[in-house]
Scaffold this motif. Sequence first.
Motif, PDB file in Angstrom:
ATOM      1  N   GLU A 102      31.740   4.859  50.050  1.00 20.91           N
ATOM      2  CA  GLU A 102      31.159   5.705  49.006  1.00 20.91           C
ATOM      3  C   GLU A 102      31.679   7.139  49.101  1.00 20.91           C
ATOM      4  OE1 GLU A 102      26.743   7.121  47.362  1.00 20.91           O
ATOM      5  OE2 GLU A 102      26.919   5.676  49.014  1.00 20.91           O
ATOM      6  N   ARG A 103      31.796   7.649  50.315  1.00 22.34           N
ATOM      7  CA  ARG A 103      32.260   9.026  50.511  1.00 22.34           C
ATOM      8  C   ARG A 103      33.691   9.189  50.008  1.00 22.34           C
ATOM      9  NH1 ARG A 103      32.402  12.189  56.390  1.00 22.34           N
ATOM     10  NH2 ARG A 103      33.691  13.976  55.719  1.00 22.34           N
ATOM     11  N   ILE A 104      34.541   8.215  50.285  1.00 22.72           N
ATOM     12  CA  ILE A 104      35.922   8.292  49.809  1.00 22.72           C
ATOM     13  C   ILE A 104      35.959   8.241  48.292  1.00 22.72           C
ATOM     14  CG2 ILE A 104      38.156   7.100  49.829  1.00 22.72           C
ATOM     15  CD1 ILE A 104      37.399   6.144  52.685  1.00 22.72           C
ATOM     16  N   GLY A 105      35.104   7.391  47.697  1.00 20.15           N
ATOM     17  CA  GLY A 105      35.014   7.351  46.237  1.00 20.15           C
ATOM     18  C   GLY A 105      34.577   8.687  45.663  1.00 20.15           C
ATOM     19  N   LYS A 106      33.628   9.355  46.318  1.00 16.31           N
ATOM     20  CA  LYS A 106      33.167  10.665  45.859  1.00 16.31           C
ATOM     21  C   LYS A 106      34.291  11.689  45.934  1.00 16.31           C
ATOM     22  CE  LYS A 106      29.508  14.108  46.537  1.00 16.31           C
ATOM     23  NZ  LYS A 106      30.422  15.272  46.577  1.00 16.31           N
ATOM     24  N   ALA A 107      35.131  11.602  46.987  1.00 15.93           N
ATOM     25  CA  ALA A 107      36.266  12.526  47.084  1.00 15.93           C
ATOM     26  C   ALA A 107      37.212  12.342  45.905  1.00 15.93           C
ATOM     27  CB  ALA A 107      37.006  12.290  48.400  1.00 15.93           C
ATOM     28  N   LYS A 108      37.376  11.115  45.477  1.00 21.81           N
ATOM     29  CA  LYS A 108      38.194  10.851  44.284  1.00 21.81           C
ATOM     30  C   LYS A 108      37.524  11.434  43.044  1.00 21.81           C
ATOM     31  CE  LYS A 108      41.154   8.840  41.479  1.00 21.81           C
ATOM     32  NZ  LYS A 108      42.541   9.327  41.333  1.00 21.81           N
ATOM     33  N   ARG A 109      36.220  11.202  42.917  1.00 19.56           N
ATOM     34  CA  ARG A 109      35.473  11.683  41.749  1.00 19.56           C
ATOM     35  C   ARG A 109      35.463  13.206  41.679  1.00 19.56           C
ATOM     36  NH1 ARG A 109      31.150   9.305  42.889  1.00 19.56           N
ATOM     37  NH2 ARG A 109      29.796  10.984  43.653  1.00 19.56           N
ATOM     38  N   ASP A 110      35.476  13.841  42.840  1.00 12.19           N
ATOM     39  CA  ASP A 110      35.407  15.303  42.878  1.00 12.19           C
ATOM     40  C   ASP A 110      36.774  15.975  42.736  1.00 12.19           C
ATOM     41  OD1 ASP A 110      32.701  15.113  43.214  1.00 12.19           O
ATOM     42  OD2 ASP A 110      32.709  15.477  45.366  1.00 12.19           O
ATOM     43  N   GLY A 111      37.750  15.209  42.301  1.00 13.04           N
ATOM     44  CA  GLY A 111      39.036  15.818  41.993  1.00 13.04           C
ATOM     45  C   GLY A 111      40.202  15.349  42.826  1.00 13.04           C
ATOM     46  N   GLY A 112      39.983  14.351  43.672  1.00 14.21           N
ATOM     47  CA  GLY A 112      41.089  13.830  44.463  1.00 14.21           C
ATOM     48  C   GLY A 112      42.215  13.342  43.567  1.00 14.21           C
ATOM     49  N   ARG A 113      43.437  13.755  43.867  1.00  7.47           N
ATOM     50  CA  ARG A 113      44.559  13.403  42.986  1.00  7.47           C
ATOM     51  C   ARG A 113      45.183  12.069  43.341  1.00  7.47           C
ATOM     52  NH1 ARG A 113      49.640  14.173  44.991  1.00  7.47           N
ATOM     53  NH2 ARG A 113      49.830  15.142  47.050  1.00  7.47           N
ATOM     54  N   PHE A 114      44.707  11.448  44.406  1.00  6.88           N
ATOM     55  CA  PHE A 114      45.286  10.197  44.872  1.00  6.88           C
ATOM     56  C   PHE A 114      44.783   9.009  44.047  1.00  6.88           C
ATOM     57  CE2 PHE A 114      41.648  11.530  47.430  1.00  6.88           C
ATOM     58  CZ  PHE A 114      40.758  10.478  47.253  1.00  6.88           C
ATOM     59  N   THR A 115      45.578   7.969  44.018  1.00  7.60           N
ATOM     60  CA  THR A 115      45.123   6.691  43.483  1.00  7.60           C
ATOM     61  C   THR A 115      44.335   5.990  44.578  1.00  7.60           C
ATOM     62  OG1 THR A 115      47.032   6.495  42.016  1.00  7.60           O
ATOM     63  CG2 THR A 115      45.861   4.456  42.554  1.00  7.60           C
ATOM     64  N   LEU A 116      43.147   5.496  44.233  1.00  2.55           N
ATOM     65  CA  LEU A 116      42.233   4.924  45.218  1.00  2.55           C
ATOM     66  C   LEU A 116      42.073   3.420  44.983  1.00  2.55           C
ATOM     67  CD1 LEU A 116      40.288   5.284  47.569  1.00  2.55           C
ATOM     68  CD2 LEU A 116      38.525   5.984  45.918  1.00  2.55           C
ATOM     69  N   LEU A 117      42.422   2.624  46.000  1.00  2.00           N
ATOM     70  CA  LEU A 117      42.357   1.168  45.912  1.00  2.00           C
ATOM     71  C   LEU A 117      41.449   0.621  46.998  1.00  2.00           C
ATOM     72  CD1 LEU A 117      46.187   0.407  45.475  1.00  2.00           C
ATOM     73  CD2 LEU A 117      44.488   0.802  43.681  1.00  2.00           C
ATOM     74  N   PHE A 118      40.726  -0.446  46.670  1.00  3.38           N
ATOM     75  CA  PHE A 118      39.890  -1.157  47.631  1.00  3.38           C
ATOM     76  C   PHE A 118      40.562  -2.494  47.927  1.00  3.38           C
ATOM     77  CE2 PHE A 118      36.269  -3.964  48.717  1.00  3.38           C
ATOM     78  CZ  PHE A 118      35.709  -3.235  49.754  1.00  3.38           C
ATOM     79  N   HIS A 119      40.692  -2.836  49.210  1.00  4.79           N
ATOM     80  CA  HIS A 119      41.473  -3.999  49.619  1.00  4.79           C
ATOM     81  C   HIS A 119      40.577  -5.016  50.319  1.00  4.79           C
ATOM     82  CE1 HIS A 119      45.129  -5.584  52.155  1.00  4.79           C
ATOM     83  NE2 HIS A 119      44.848  -6.362  51.137  1.00  4.79           N
ATOM     84  N   ASP A 120      40.438  -6.206  49.739  1.00  3.98           N
ATOM     85  CA  ASP A 120      39.582  -7.262  50.287  1.00  3.98           C
ATOM     86  C   ASP A 120      40.430  -8.417  50.788  1.00  3.98           C
ATOM     87  OD1 ASP A 120      37.690  -9.205  50.873  1.00  3.98           O
ATOM     88  OD2 ASP A 120      36.413  -8.706  49.169  1.00  3.98           O
ATOM     89  N   THR A 121      40.326  -8.700  52.096  1.00  2.00           N
ATOM     90  CA  THR A 121      41.098  -9.786  52.702  1.00  2.00           C
ATOM     91  C   THR A 121      40.190 -10.720  53.497  1.00  2.00           C
ATOM     92  OG1 THR A 121      41.531  -8.536  54.742  1.00  2.00           O
ATOM     93  CG2 THR A 121      43.107  -8.280  52.931  1.00  2.00           C
ATOM     94  N   HIS A 122      38.987 -10.943  52.999  1.00  4.66           N
ATOM     95  CA  HIS A 122      38.031 -11.745  53.745  1.00  4.66           C
ATOM     96  C   HIS A 122      37.229 -12.601  52.766  1.00  4.66           C
ATOM     97  CE1 HIS A 122      34.788 -12.456  56.816  1.00  4.66           C
ATOM     98  NE2 HIS A 122      35.845 -12.466  57.613  1.00  4.66           N
ATOM     99  N   HIS A 123      36.325 -13.432  53.302  1.00  2.00           N
ATOM    100  CA  HIS A 123      35.538 -14.314  52.444  1.00  2.00           C
ATOM    101  C   HIS A 123      34.108 -13.821  52.251  1.00  2.00           C
ATOM    102  CE1 HIS A 123      33.568 -15.820  56.078  1.00  2.00           C
ATOM    103  NE2 HIS A 123      34.734 -16.184  56.574  1.00  2.00           N
ATOM    104  N   ARG A 124      33.833 -12.553  52.591  1.00  2.00           N
ATOM    105  CA  ARG A 124      32.449 -12.074  52.462  1.00  2.00           C
ATOM    106  C   ARG A 124      31.976 -12.036  51.019  1.00  2.00           C
ATOM    107  NH1 ARG A 124      30.971  -6.763  55.344  1.00  2.00           N
ATOM    108  NH2 ARG A 124      32.973  -6.016  54.534  1.00  2.00           N
ATOM    109  N   ALA A 125      32.900 -11.993  50.078  1.00  2.00           N
ATOM    110  CA  ALA A 125      32.498 -11.996  48.672  1.00  2.00           C
ATOM    111  C   ALA A 125      31.775 -13.280  48.291  1.00  2.00           C
ATOM    112  CB  ALA A 125      33.712 -11.810  47.765  1.00  2.00           C
ATOM    113  N   VAL A 126      31.978 -14.341  49.092  1.00  2.00           N
ATOM    114  CA  VAL A 126      31.244 -15.592  48.845  1.00  2.00           C
ATOM    115  C   VAL A 126      30.275 -15.907  49.977  1.00  2.00           C
ATOM    116  CG1 VAL A 126      33.044 -16.570  47.390  1.00  2.00           C
ATOM    117  CG2 VAL A 126      33.108 -16.985  49.849  1.00  2.00           C
ATOM    118  N   SER A 127      30.595 -15.516  51.204  1.00  6.82           N
ATOM    119  CA  SER A 127      29.727 -15.851  52.339  1.00  6.82           C
ATOM    120  C   SER A 127      28.649 -14.807  52.590  1.00  6.82           C
ATOM    121  CB  SER A 127      30.571 -16.044  53.610  1.00  6.82           C
ATOM    122  OG  SER A 127      31.283 -14.863  53.926  1.00  6.82           O
TER     123      SER A 127
END
Length: 376
Positions: A102-127
């Motif tokens: 959440e904090r990294i997302g807020k840094a983006k929202r507050d003017g961060g010029r970087f492209t922000l990606l979230f990377h999921d490599t696990h099965h927690r989305a189902v488990s």
Amino acid sequence: MKFVFYTHSLISDWNHGNAHFLRGVMRDLVRRGHEALALEPLRSWSRDNLVHDQGRVVLDRFKDTFPDLRSQIYPPDFDHEAAMADADVVIVHEWTEPALVERIGKAKRDGGRFTLLFHDTHHRAVSSQGDIAGLDLGDYNAILAFGETLRQRYLKAGWGKHVFTWHEAADDSLFKPRPEVSKQGDLIWIGNWGDDERSAEIDEFLVQPVKDLKLKATVRGVRYPQHALDALNDAGIRYDGWIANAEAATAFARHQVTVHIPRRPYVEHLPGIPTIRPFEAMACGIPLISAPWDDAENLFRPGTDYLIARDGADMKGLLKDVLSDAALRDSLIASGLETIRARHTCRHRVDELLAILARCGTPGATQASAGREAAE
């Protein structure tokens, strides 16, 4: 461009397969002239367990093996905003603490010029759906999911508007055939026991066939309970514990065949995701026989690049065939290598990542001509 990767650990691959892939991606980015930095927390169960298991000397071994990689360990009071200030791309792995996500997302929202990606490599989305559903990803430009079925999960749940499939792959500068290494055994399996997600499958597709055929076999991995170690010993299987992933290619080269035993959540809920080991094994030029899994995305050529055993009896028969037939072994090796080199190296994934960044409007990102089109 400058890439910052938030990862559970880059230094440690103890029960942490994503480190394999990120190392390969970062190394390829550096070779292309980009800057890549991994940030990992002070308390990391993977790194802590590795040090407990092997001693702190393994931390120096990482630096010696990967002198081109940079990883910085951050304490609780770390200034994340300053670390991201000059980044062009920030990629946050799904094992990152929710408050930091959440904090990294807020840094983006507050003017961060970087492209922000979230990377999921696990099965927690189902488990463990609640873990992913509870993450605040509203300020992230896009999600990178390591399989199409996982991408669809994100879209259906509304966890991200822009979700891309970004499979793992092999770093073929490390994972490659080593014909100079002499054979010392029949079969090797490199895999962790985990949380009983495939205990029955390990018995059916590994332990019993090896025992019945009286093969000279070795298992490498961690988190094996005593009853599992007893079963390996009863089958005559040598257990050698943790192996540094950079040494896996040599271990594969010492054996005639390996197996793939996918975890149950992937088989039942996330078809098409093989995890990273089959990529690495085929890149090393060792014949592979897999327990059942659905290659729903046509990543490979089942029956040509690798063989599929329907059950334990079938695995036993296929192992006999592969071990007794040099022509069959050679055919599987050649086909698997061909597919990996054509589609599934970390170079291909960096091509895909740059294409995704271009679609996200990242300044400086170019659509690489090599590599398949990233699916959105």
